[in-house]
Write a protein that holds these residues in place. Structure first.
Motif, mmCIF file in Angstrom:
data_model
loop_
_atom_site.group_PDB
_atom_site.id
_atom_site.type_symbol
_atom_site.label_atom_id
_atom_site.label_comp_id
_atom_site.label_asym_id
_atom_site.label_seq_id
_atom_site.Cartn_x
_atom_site.Cartn_y
_atom_site.Cartn_z
ATOM 1 N N PHE A 158 17.222 43.421 11.117
ATOM 2 C CA PHE A 158 16.077 42.196 11.293
ATOM 3 C C PHE A 158 15.909 42.361 12.792
ATOM 4 O O PHE A 158 17.305 42.284 13.364
ATOM 5 C CB PHE A 158 16.117 41.214 10.634
ATOM 6 N N THR A 159 14.970 41.991 13.521
ATOM 7 C CA THR A 159 14.925 41.894 15.019
ATOM 8 C C THR A 159 14.956 40.395 15.151
ATOM 9 O O THR A 159 15.054 39.490 14.214
ATOM 10 C CB THR A 159 13.574 42.055 15.332
ATOM 11 N N TYR A 160 15.043 39.895 16.309
ATOM 12 C CA TYR A 160 15.590 38.493 16.443
ATOM 13 C C TYR A 160 14.331 37.796 16.168
ATOM 14 O O TYR A 160 14.599 36.416 15.774
ATOM 15 C CB TYR A 160 15.944 38.311 17.964
ATOM 16 N N GLU A 161 13.145 38.167 16.516
ATOM 17 C CA GLU A 161 11.769 37.479 15.957
ATOM 18 C C GLU A 161 11.830 37.278 14.647
ATOM 19 O O GLU A 161 11.816 36.030 14.092
ATOM 20 C CB GLU A 161 10.825 38.196 16.556
ATOM 21 N N GLU A 162 12.126 38.196 13.698
ATOM 22 C CA GLU A 162 12.264 38.038 12.356
ATOM 23 C C GLU A 162 13.415 37.052 11.820
ATOM 24 O O GLU A 162 13.149 36.143 10.999
ATOM 25 C CB GLU A 162 12.426 39.416 11.646
ATOM 26 N N MET A 163 14.580 37.070 12.754
ATOM 27 C CA MET A 163 15.612 36.192 12.220
ATOM 28 C C MET A 163 15.138 34.823 12.591
ATOM 29 O O MET A 163 15.608 33.987 11.626
ATOM 30 C CB MET A 163 16.987 36.503 12.941
ATOM 31 N N ALA A 164 14.566 34.673 13.496
ATOM 32 C CA ALA A 164 14.274 33.303 14.068
ATOM 33 C C ALA A 164 13.208 32.663 12.949
ATOM 34 O O ALA A 164 13.360 31.461 12.712
ATOM 35 C CB ALA A 164 13.614 33.307 15.294
ATOM 36 N N LYS A 165 12.463 33.571 12.320
ATOM 37 C CA LYS A 165 11.421 33.020 11.404
ATOM 38 C C LYS A 165 12.116 32.641 9.788
ATOM 39 O O LYS A 165 12.020 31.788 9.241
ATOM 40 C CB LYS A 165 10.392 33.968 11.340
ATOM 41 N N ILE A 166 13.192 33.730 9.608
ATOM 42 C CA ILE A 166 13.915 33.538 8.530
ATOM 43 C C ILE A 166 14.742 32.336 8.485
ATOM 44 O O ILE A 166 14.769 31.517 7.545
ATOM 45 C CB ILE A 166 14.795 34.727 8.348
ATOM 46 N N LEU A 167 15.411 31.904 9.912
ATOM 47 C CA LEU A 167 16.461 30.898 9.675
ATOM 48 C C LEU A 167 15.762 29.783 10.413
ATOM 49 O O LEU A 167 16.449 28.639 10.325
ATOM 50 C CB LEU A 167 17.359 31.373 10.804
ATOM 51 N N ASP A 168 14.430 29.859 10.859
ATOM 52 C CA ASP A 168 13.792 28.521 11.231
ATOM 53 C C ASP A 168 14.354 28.100 12.293
ATOM 54 O O ASP A 168 14.566 26.791 12.397
ATOM 55 C CB ASP A 168 13.748 27.530 9.986
ATOM 56 N N ILE A 169 14.769 28.906 13.280
ATOM 57 C CA ILE A 169 15.537 28.560 14.706
ATOM 58 C C ILE A 169 14.819 29.058 15.740
ATOM 59 O O ILE A 169 14.268 30.246 15.495
ATOM 60 C CB ILE A 169 16.809 28.612 14.425
ATOM 61 N N PRO A 170 14.953 28.769 17.053
ATOM 62 C CA PRO A 170 14.324 29.293 18.129
ATOM 63 C C PRO A 170 15.175 30.667 18.233
ATOM 64 O O PRO A 170 16.260 30.740 17.912
ATOM 65 C CB PRO A 170 14.569 28.546 19.272
ATOM 66 N N ILE A 171 14.269 31.697 19.092
ATOM 67 C CA ILE A 171 15.133 32.850 19.225
ATOM 68 C C ILE A 171 16.428 32.967 20.345
ATOM 69 O O ILE A 171 17.437 33.554 19.939
ATOM 70 C CB ILE A 171 13.903 33.968 19.926
ATOM 71 N N GLY A 172 16.128 31.834 21.131
ATOM 72 C CA GLY A 172 17.489 31.633 21.771
ATOM 73 C C GLY A 172 18.627 31.095 21.257
ATOM 74 O O GLY A 172 19.762 31.580 21.411
ATOM 75 N N THR A 173 18.330 30.454 20.180
ATOM 76 C CA THR A 173 19.368 29.981 19.263
ATOM 77 C C THR A 173 19.803 31.137 18.179
ATOM 78 O O THR A 173 21.214 31.327 18.057
ATOM 79 C CB THR A 173 19.096 28.773 18.272
ATOM 80 N N VAL A 174 19.233 32.118 17.882
ATOM 81 C CA VAL A 174 19.753 33.300 17.395
ATOM 82 C C VAL A 174 20.304 34.173 18.152
ATOM 83 O O VAL A 174 21.514 34.408 17.629
ATOM 84 C CB VAL A 174 18.140 34.368 16.819
ATOM 85 N N ARG A 175 20.123 34.278 19.373
ATOM 86 C CA ARG A 175 20.963 34.925 20.283
ATOM 87 C C ARG A 175 22.293 34.345 20.382
ATOM 88 O O ARG A 175 23.318 35.023 20.554
ATOM 89 C CB ARG A 175 20.254 35.313 21.692
ATOM 90 N N SER A 176 22.253 32.988 20.723
ATOM 91 C CA SER A 176 23.543 32.466 20.910
ATOM 92 C C SER A 176 24.347 32.317 19.717
ATOM 93 O O SER A 176 25.668 32.514 19.795
ATOM 94 C CB SER A 176 23.245 30.903 21.531
ATOM 95 N N ARG A 177 23.705 32.005 18.464
ATOM 96 C CA ARG A 177 24.585 32.135 17.437
ATOM 97 C C ARG A 177 25.299 33.417 17.010
ATOM 98 O O ARG A 177 26.295 33.741 16.576
ATOM 99 C CB ARG A 177 23.870 31.752 16.194
ATOM 100 N N LEU A 178 24.454 34.533 17.210
ATOM 101 C CA LEU A 178 24.902 35.886 16.936
ATOM 102 C C LEU A 178 26.031 36.268 18.025
ATOM 103 O O LEU A 178 27.245 36.879 17.578
ATOM 104 C CB LEU A 178 23.817 36.818 17.370
ATOM 105 N N HIS A 179 25.752 35.758 19.224
ATOM 106 C CA HIS A 179 26.844 36.127 20.197
ATOM 107 C C HIS A 179 28.269 35.520 19.605
ATOM 108 O O HIS A 179 29.185 36.075 19.713
ATOM 109 C CB HIS A 179 26.285 35.473 21.462
#
Lengths: 199, 96
Positions: A158-179
């Protein structure tokens, strides 16, 4: 209304006939059952629970099919429903709420000493020689919220944008959580490699 | 001369290997964007320059690629239970 729609700002309700619903279900939803079952299994670690979770997700998807627009991202929509069902039903049952402090995660990510020496002695060759069970054990040892972002990104693509929508969190949070999740995974792999005496 | 150069190169490499990236938080952020194919052109250009000149970033990126690869290819994919699809369809039929 069930909060399973991915595109809440652009959500419109359709009125499919029963036949159309069954067609959409068959054509757009069922092809993702492999990914759905594997996602459910990696969240619950139990085959029966995974089965129940997938079944529950598909029944909800059918019930709310009028809010799904054909040709849009069915897989992400289904993953979002499954993730919500897992949080609302399964995680509550197991009485294991998330212990992750995301403020701490954010500040960690933004701090100067991020990444320090956590993985300096983990080598590419060591990782490549590990067997599937070793990788799986390291992944499974992560807290579910960290495990989830790795599953969505690295296993499901999934892309960051899709993950943000799936998880209901901002893209910045997707990136930091993934990191953070990847650093934790590396630490698990490094510990495992050291324990096994891998060079 | 060759031996001297070899020894110099080895010590230089050892130095670089143990050195920290001076801007690692920012660099690692870009490495992740490239790894996940989320980087824009400017970030990609910076990445190309960075891994040529920075050993910690080069090592980090290669390790990240290897881990992403084993996650994708070595983790067991479970088979869907045979009766699951039929069971879902049956419940839907009964509900409509």
């Amino acid at each position: 209304m069930l909060s399973c729609g991915l595109y809440t700002s652009d959500m419109s309700i359709r009125n499919y006939s029963i036949k159309q619903k069954e067609e959409v279900f068959e054509r757009e939803f069922l092809p993702h059952i492999n990914s759905m079952y594997n996602f459910a299994f990696r969240l619950t670690f139990e085959e029966d629970d995974a089965k129940d979770l997938v079944q529950d997700t598909y029944l909800k998807a059918f019930r709310f099919i009028d809010s799904f627009e054909q040709g849009t991202n069915a897989k992400a929509w289904l993953f979002r429903i499954l993730k919500n069902s897992f949080i609302n039903d399964f995680r509550k049952k197991s009485k294991q709420p998330s212990k992750v402090d995301y403020n701490e995660v954010e500040s960690y990510y933004n701090s100067e000493d991020v990444d320090e020496t956590i993985t300096t002695d983990l080598r590419v060759e060591t990782v490549q020689h590990m067997i599937g069970d070793e990788i799986t054990n390291a992944l499974n040892a992560l807290d579910v919220d960290f495990r989830t972002v790795i599953i969505l990104c690295d296993l499901e693509g999934f892309t960051y944008e899709e993950m943000a929508k799936i998880l209901d969190i901002p893209i910045g949070t997707v990136r930091s959580r993934l990191h953070r999740a990847r650093n934790l995974l590396k630490d698990k792999l490094r510990r495992y490699a050291n324990k096994m005496g891998y060079k | 001369m060759g031996r001297l150069s070899g020894a110099w190169l080895k010590s230089k490499l050892k130095f670089l290997k143990n050195m920290d990236c001076p801007d690692q938080a920012r660099c690692f952020e870009i490495l992740q964007l490239v790894l996940d194919e989320e980087a824009d052109e400017a970030q990609r250009e910076r990445f190309e320059l960075q891994i040529k000149n920075c050993m910690p970033c080069y090592k980090r990126y290669n390790l990240d690629v290897a881990i992403k690869d084993v996650l994708k290819n070595k983790i067991e994919v479970k088979s869907v239970p045979e009766d699951l699809v039929d069971s879902i369809k049956f419940k839907i039929k009964n509900a409509t």
